[in-house]
Scaffold this motif. Structure first.
Motif, PDB file in Angstrom:
ATOM      1  N   PHE B  11       9.282 -42.873 -21.864  1.00 56.61           N
ATOM      2  CA  PHE B  11       9.034 -41.627 -21.115  1.00 56.61           C
ATOM      3  C   PHE B  11      10.173 -41.359 -20.150  1.00 56.61           C
ATOM      4  CE2 PHE B  11       7.295 -39.460 -17.318  1.00 56.61           C
ATOM      5  CZ  PHE B  11       7.140 -38.211 -17.906  1.00 56.61           C
ATOM      6  N   SER B  12      10.602 -42.389 -19.440  1.00 62.62           N
ATOM      7  CA  SER B  12      11.672 -42.237 -18.452  1.00 62.62           C
ATOM      8  C   SER B  12      12.929 -41.642 -19.092  1.00 62.62           C
ATOM      9  CB  SER B  12      11.963 -43.600 -17.828  1.00 62.62           C
ATOM     10  OG  SER B  12      12.917 -43.469 -16.812  1.00 62.62           O
ATOM     11  N   ASP B  13      13.217 -42.045 -20.347  1.00 65.99           N
ATOM     12  CA  ASP B  13      14.403 -41.550 -21.049  1.00 65.99           C
ATOM     13  C   ASP B  13      14.336 -40.050 -21.359  1.00 65.99           C
ATOM     14  OD1 ASP B  13      15.513 -44.040 -20.956  1.00 65.99           O
ATOM     15  OD2 ASP B  13      15.055 -44.576 -23.044  1.00 65.99           O
ATOM     16  N   LEU B  14      13.132 -39.483 -21.319  1.00 69.40           N
ATOM     17  CA  LEU B  14      12.996 -38.041 -21.580  1.00 69.40           C
ATOM     18  C   LEU B  14      13.392 -37.205 -20.362  1.00 69.40           C
ATOM     19  CD1 LEU B  14       9.433 -37.967 -23.241  1.00 69.40           C
ATOM     20  CD2 LEU B  14      11.625 -37.794 -24.432  1.00 69.40           C
ATOM     21  N   LEU B  15      13.443 -37.840 -19.193  1.00 68.28           N
ATOM     22  CA  LEU B  15      13.594 -37.094 -17.939  1.00 68.28           C
ATOM     23  C   LEU B  15      15.056 -36.837 -17.599  1.00 68.28           C
ATOM     24  CD1 LEU B  15      10.966 -39.157 -15.916  1.00 68.28           C
ATOM     25  CD2 LEU B  15      10.621 -36.881 -16.942  1.00 68.28           C
ATOM     26  N   LYS B  16      15.320 -35.605 -17.144  1.00 68.17           N
ATOM     27  CA  LYS B  16      16.680 -35.225 -16.732  1.00 68.17           C
ATOM     28  C   LYS B  16      16.600 -34.373 -15.460  1.00 68.17           C
ATOM     29  CE  LYS B  16      17.896 -33.063 -20.556  1.00 68.17           C
ATOM     30  NZ  LYS B  16      17.159 -33.155 -21.801  1.00 68.17           N
ATOM     31  N   ASP B  17      17.649 -34.356 -14.686  1.00 68.09           N
ATOM     32  CA  ASP B  17      17.732 -33.431 -13.556  1.00 68.09           C
ATOM     33  C   ASP B  17      17.583 -31.993 -14.077  1.00 68.09           C
ATOM     34  OD1 ASP B  17      18.257 -35.518 -11.816  1.00 68.09           O
ATOM     35  OD2 ASP B  17      20.422 -35.153 -11.735  1.00 68.09           O
ATOM     36  N   ASP B  18      17.116 -31.098 -13.216  1.00 69.88           N
ATOM     37  CA  ASP B  18      17.042 -29.646 -13.479  1.00 69.88           C
ATOM     38  C   ASP B  18      16.049 -29.251 -14.583  1.00 69.88           C
ATOM     39  OD1 ASP B  18      19.262 -29.299 -11.651  1.00 69.88           O
ATOM     40  OD2 ASP B  18      20.571 -29.949 -13.306  1.00 69.88           O
ATOM     41  N   MET B  19      15.214 -30.175 -15.021  1.00 72.12           N
ATOM     42  CA  MET B  19      14.257 -29.861 -16.097  1.00 72.12           C
ATOM     43  C   MET B  19      13.125 -28.953 -15.613  1.00 72.12           C
ATOM     44  SD  MET B  19      13.088 -33.122 -18.298  1.00 72.12           S
ATOM     45  CE  MET B  19      13.236 -32.874 -20.060  1.00 72.12           C
ATOM     46  N   THR B  20      12.562 -28.207 -16.551  1.00 71.65           N
ATOM     47  CA  THR B  20      11.335 -27.450 -16.280  1.00 71.65           C
ATOM     48  C   THR B  20      10.159 -28.219 -16.880  1.00 71.65           C
ATOM     49  OG1 THR B  20      12.532 -25.368 -16.292  1.00 71.65           O
ATOM     50  CG2 THR B  20      10.160 -25.239 -16.637  1.00 71.65           C
ATOM     51  N   ILE B  21       9.218 -28.601 -16.030  1.00 68.66           N
ATOM     52  CA  ILE B  21       8.102 -29.453 -16.467  1.00 68.66           C
ATOM     53  C   ILE B  21       6.779 -28.814 -16.067  1.00 68.66           C
ATOM     54  CG2 ILE B  21       7.086 -31.772 -16.358  1.00 68.66           C
ATOM     55  CD1 ILE B  21       9.754 -32.867 -15.421  1.00 68.66           C
ATOM     56  N   MET B  22       5.862 -28.705 -17.027  1.00 64.50           N
ATOM     57  CA  MET B  22       4.479 -28.307 -16.717  1.00 64.50           C
ATOM     58  C   MET B  22       3.678 -29.575 -16.513  1.00 64.50           C
ATOM     59  SD  MET B  22       3.558 -25.418 -19.504  1.00 64.50           S
ATOM     60  CE  MET B  22       4.441 -23.850 -19.452  1.00 64.50           C
TER      61      MET B  22
END
Lengths: 221, 219
Positions: B11-22
């Motif tokens: 899951f952590s690998d999916l995360l990036k700065d500036d992402m739009t997350i619901m």
């Protein structure tokens, strides 16, 4: 004036609770409106909806019976009655906007003689957001505003709201500890007065124009 | 056949700065709290969060705001999280307040392939500023546009290994709607069961909508 705020709030809640008929679907806002549920007359079954996705909401759980998965729109733990059901937020607001909810009872920062309501923002001071209030007042068949008649001596019922609106021309009834008003096409009508108040006292504490109904009644609370 | 299970690193690998997350949930009820923990640990910044409310500074997705990881939030209510209001006044977070019924319907539109929705909510208020107003059969409506995200984080109660999800009681709220409106959908489930253990008629989010399943570390 009725000085005891708790007494005043319960007068308002008791009076509003008398409006509902058997098996009507009702949504109560957070705070004062929530008290209405404590005063439903015997023999009347009111079905409570909360916009986070429940119909058939029951009272707060008994100690030891709390279920963190069952909450109301204020985030408080509640219970579900045996006939209750759950649904997602799209269904919940379809029920609300689609005129399936008979009554919504909400509080007000300001309410005016044209039936407009301000309840979600004091610019620069307090910005909680509108939550579901804008949808509720636009969608429910009947909109009842529950409010103390004045706040720090200032009238809550005005000629025209000064704060940003929750919605325009949507309120049907305003219930305070002193009076009941109905919003009619011809303007605001005073239809009931609390037994310990008077038309003069109400006039002195209301910043709106209103007519006194021909069949003015004493508030039954 | 289905390889949807991911661990913390996945899951952590999916995360990036500036992402739009619901993120699903209503004042924390139904929020995937372990996934929020992992976002906090990774420390990604300047996120745009789409959510019903900003919950509390110490509970629910509100913790991301308290940790200053959010640059923009699209939501219906911020009143229970003192941090959101404070950062809004300071100018460090942009807050778009959207009526709750409009917010869920904008997300639903995106997930349902619709170009927008006409709602009477907000007509005659500051919510109508900058929006197209249409009159249909004599009634005024605002045209509200679809809302999508790169990632949707869903709080499930019961999920099978194919990704069929059931939500308990009021944990449902925005979860199944958001599960339709993002490129990648991660369900944090409290209970994982074998395929066939959920009665098909009771599935609330169909499995093809779910990209990854994460087993919750919360009780």
């Amino acid at each position: 004036m009725i000085e005891d705020i708790n007494l005043a709030k319960n007068i308002i809640a008791r009076r509003i609770a008398r409006e509902f008929k058997d098996n009507q679907l009702v949504n109560l806002g957070i705070g004062l409106p929530t008290l209405v549920a404590n005063h439903i007359p015997e023999g009347i079954n009111v079905i409570f909806q909360s916009e986070n996705g429940i119909i058939g909401m029951g009272p707060a759980p008994q100690p030891g019976q709390e279920n963190p998965d069952i909450t109301n729109a204020g985030g408080a733990l509640v219970t579900a009655l045996p006939y209750g059901c759950y649904f997602d937020s799209a269904m919940s607001f379809a029920l609300i906007r689609g005129k399936h909810v008979e009554y919504t009872v909400l509080g007000a920062l300001e309410v005016d003689q044209e039936g407009s309501l301000a309840s979600w923002i004091i610019p620069g001071k307090k910005v909680p957001g509108m939550g579901g209030a804008m949808d509720l007042v636009v969608g429910a068949r009947n909109v009842i505003i529950s409010t103390l008649h004045t706040e720090r001596g200032k009238p809550k019922i005005l000629k025209k709201c000064t704060l940003p609106l929750t919605a325009k021309h949507v309120v049907n009834m305003i219930v305070t500890e002193l009076a009941v008003f109905r919003v009619t096409p011809g303007g605001l009508a005073l239809i009931e007065v609390h037994k310990d108040s008077s038309v003069d006292e109400i006039r002195a504490n209301t910043a709106a124009d209103f007519i006194v109904a021909d069949n003015l009644k004493t508030m039954e609370v | 056949m289905f390889h949807k299970l991911i661990d913390r690193k996945g899951f952590s690998d999916l995360l990036k700065d500036d992402m739009t997350i619901m993120i699903g949930g209503f004042l924390g009820c139904g929020t995937p709290e372990t996934l929020v923990d992992i976002i906090l640990e990774k420390g990604v910044k300047n996120l745009t969060i789409i959510c019903n409310d900003t919950a509390f500074a110490d509970r629910g997705l509100g913790r991301l705001i308290a940790a200053k990881q959010v640059g923009h939030v699209i939501t219906s209510h911020i009143g229970t999280n003192v941090e959101t209001g404070k950062q809004m006044v300071e100018g460090s977070i942009k807050v778009d307040l959207v009526p709750q019924g409009t917010l869920v319907e904008r997300i639903r539109c995106a997930g349902a392939g619709l170009g927008g929705v006409l709602t009477p909510t907000g007509v005659g208020t500051i919510v109508e500023e900058g929006k197209q107003k249409l009159t249909v059969e004599g009634v005024d409506y605002l045209l509200e546009l679809p809302l999508r995200a790169e990632l949707a984080l869903i709080g499930g109660s019961l999920t099978d290994k194919a990704g069929n999800v059931v939500y308990n009681a009021t944990t449902c709220n925005f979860n199944p709607i958001m599960a339709m409106a993002a490129d990648t959908v991660v369900v944090e489930t409290r209970k994982l069961v074998e395929i066939g253990e959920i009665q098909p008629e009771l599935v609330m989010t169909p499995s093809p909508l779910v990209t990854h399943i994460f087993v919750s570390e919360k009780s």
